[in-house]
Design an enzyme around this catalytic site. Structure first.
Site, short mmCIF file in Angstrom:
data_model
loop_
_atom_site.label_atom_id
_atom_site.label_comp_id
_atom_site.label_asym_id
_atom_site.label_seq_id
_atom_site.Cartn_x
_atom_site.Cartn_y
_atom_site.Cartn_z
N TYR A 180 21.06 28.77 65.06
CA TYR A 180 21.16 29.02 63.61
C TYR A 180 22.16 28.05 62.96
CZ TYR A 180 22.01 31.92 59.42
OH TYR A 180 22.15 32.38 58.14
N LYS A 239 21.27 25.42 60.10
CA LYS A 239 21.91 25.55 58.79
C LYS A 239 22.71 24.29 58.43
CE LYS A 239 20.51 29.40 57.18
NZ LYS A 239 19.37 29.31 56.23
P1 NAD Z 1 16.94 38.85 55.18
O1 NAD Z 1 16.65 39.05 56.63
O2 NAD Z 1 17.35 40.02 54.37
O3 NAD Z 1 15.67 38.17 54.47
C1 NAD Z 1 15.03 37.08 55.02
C2 NAD Z 1 13.61 37.08 54.51
O4 NAD Z 1 12.95 35.91 55.02
C3 NAD Z 1 12.79 38.29 54.99
O5 NAD Z 1 12.15 38.86 53.89
C4 NAD Z 1 11.82 37.68 55.98
O6 NAD Z 1 10.56 38.37 56.02
C5 NAD Z 1 11.65 36.29 55.43
N1 NAD Z 1 11.18 35.35 56.44
C6 NAD Z 1 11.66 35.17 57.69
N2 NAD Z 1 10.97 34.24 58.33
C7 NAD Z 1 10.03 33.79 57.48
C8 NAD Z 1 9.03 32.80 57.57
N3 NAD Z 1 8.85 32.09 58.69
N4 NAD Z 1 8.25 32.57 56.49
C9 NAD Z 1 8.42 33.26 55.34
N5 NAD Z 1 9.34 34.24 55.22
C10 NAD Z 1 10.14 34.49 56.27
O7 NAD Z 1 18.05 37.71 55.09
P2 NAD Z 1 19.08 37.31 53.94
O8 NAD Z 1 20.42 37.75 54.39
O9 NAD Z 1 18.60 37.70 52.59
O10 NAD Z 1 19.07 35.73 54.11
C11 NAD Z 1 18.41 34.84 53.25
C12 NAD Z 1 18.83 33.43 53.60
O11 NAD Z 1 20.24 33.30 53.46
C13 NAD Z 1 18.52 33.05 55.04
O12 NAD Z 1 18.14 31.68 55.10
C14 NAD Z 1 19.83 33.24 55.74
O13 NAD Z 1 19.94 32.47 56.90
C15 NAD Z 1 20.79 32.79 54.66
N6 NAD Z 1 22.14 33.30 54.82
C16 NAD Z 1 22.41 34.61 54.72
C17 NAD Z 1 23.73 35.04 54.87
C18 NAD Z 1 24.11 36.47 54.74
O14 NAD Z 1 25.32 36.74 54.82
N7 NAD Z 1 23.17 37.40 54.55
C19 NAD Z 1 24.74 34.12 55.15
C20 NAD Z 1 24.44 32.77 55.23
C21 NAD Z 1 23.12 32.38 55.06
#
Ligand code: NAD
Length: 308
Positions: free
Chosen positions: A166, A170
């Site tokens: 990851y 990222k």
């Molecule tokens: P989440 O798990 O709540 O949502 C992720 C969404 O992406 C889900 O709806 C899932 O179905 C969809 N998804 C996954 N794989 C997919 C694919 N191959 N094609 C299409 N859709 C797909 O996660 P989140 O926390 O809302 O994260 C959103 C983004 O932010 C991600 O890229 C995550 O890595 C990044 N992020 C989140 C955090 C955090 O603290 N939550 C921190 C840093 C980065």
């Protein structure tokens, strides 16, 4: 300063069924954008698939008087992504904003991680983001307008135990942004990176309830909206969470220049404090700026004049 609006603009938000993506899609729609709500509807580790969540977000947008369509492609599937972009073009005839947000986690320490899990995470985050940006790219160039955001993470920018796959994916967002920022500039395509930290299902066991409330996805979306707005900056990594916003930058120190005789590991060890001294550090405009700096330094140290 006037209100930031997206009337007449078309946005694709990937992974927009839940969490941050959902919040971004609703935020864009609330300010007038037509939105493609993409979501494969998988669980946190990428397994399963359902269209329920993306359809629910489309229904929410329509209920507030907005326009939206759902698309359930897997962002790592190039043909599926092309179909999504074609549907957006058939429906609205343009794509202005591309928010690459879809993501999964397959955490394990590096020693225990199967390479298949490493590849899977790279596929969704890096190849998926590149697929969507690549399919939107010729449209944005033709329009002479595009706003692209990649979603990074503190894990990629700073490191996090158990997240080699990851973190690598990222950090790659920054590399992709760096180049697309340069290549897109002549066609008014601006490219930025969001580094959120939010309480979503991705992080659900990490925070106590009162912290989770502070870290709601909705506290991050205003930053995303600015990064895809008409007057957006380009080439910015914006950290966001709980109402805090900050920029991450990559600097190069002034460093040292050694003569051929002095160019030994021992001299580097002896001068390492000077090499890493942050005073007078600068951001490089591009890779060539670094080459130019080193060549000019070497020429100057040797009393040569370079015609650069
Ligand atoms: P989440 O798990 O709540 O949502 C992720 C969404 O992406 C889900 O709806 C899932 O179905 C969809 N998804 C996954 N794989 C997919 C694919 N191959 N094609 C299409 N859709 C797909 O996660 P989140 O926390 O809302 O994260 C959103 C983004 O932010 C991600 O890229 C995550 O890595 C990044 N992020 C989140 C955090 C955090 O603290 N939550 C921190 C840093 C980065």
């Amino acid at each position: 300063m006037g209100d930031i609006r997206f009337d007449g603009r078309v946005a694709i938000v990937t992974g927009a069924g839940v969490g941050l993506g959902r919040s971004h899609a609703l935020g864009l729609a609330a300010r007038g954008a037509k939105v493609v709500v993409n979501d494969l509807g998988v669980s946190r580790d990428g397994s399963g698939s359902t269209s329920e969540a993306s359809e629910a977000v489309v229904a929410e947008i329509k209920a507030m008087g907005g326009e939206a369509i759902a698309h359930g492609c897997d962002v790592s599937d190039e043909d599926g992504v092309k179909d999504m972009v074609a549907q957006a073009m058939d429906t609205w005839g343009r794509i202005d904003i591309c928010v690459n947000n879809a993501g999964i986690l397959l955490d394990k320490t590096f020693g225990k991680m199967e390479m298949s899990a490493f590849r899977k995470v790279i596929d969704v985050h890096l190849i998926g983001s590149a697929n969507v940006a690549h399919a939107c790219w010729p449209i944005m160039r033709e329009q002479k307008y595009g706003r692209i955001v990649f979603t990074s993470s503190g894990s990629g920018l700073y490191g996090n135990f158990g997240q080699s796959n990851y973190g690598a994916a990222k950090a790659a967002m920054m590399g992709l942004m760096n180049v697309l920022h340069i290549e897109g500039a002549r066609d008014n395509i601006r490219v930025n990176t969001l580094a959120p930290t939010a309480a979503t299902r991705m992080t659900e066991e990490l925070f106590p309830p009162e912290t989770a409330e502070l870290l709601a996805p909705e506290t991050i979306t205003p930053g995303l909206l600015y990064l895809v707005s008409e007057d957006a900056p380009s080439h910015v990594i914006l950290g966001a969470g709980a109402g805090s916003f900050a920029q991450t930058r990559v600097y190069e120190t002034k460093g040292i220049t050694l003569s051929d005789e002095d160019n030994t590991p021992e001299t580097i060890a002896a001068q390492f404090n000077q090499i890493t001294d942050p005073s007078n550090q600068v951001e490089m405009a591009d890779a060539f700026a670094q080459t130019k700096k080193y060549a000019l330094n070497a020429a100057q140290a040797r009393g040569l004049k370079l015609d650069w």
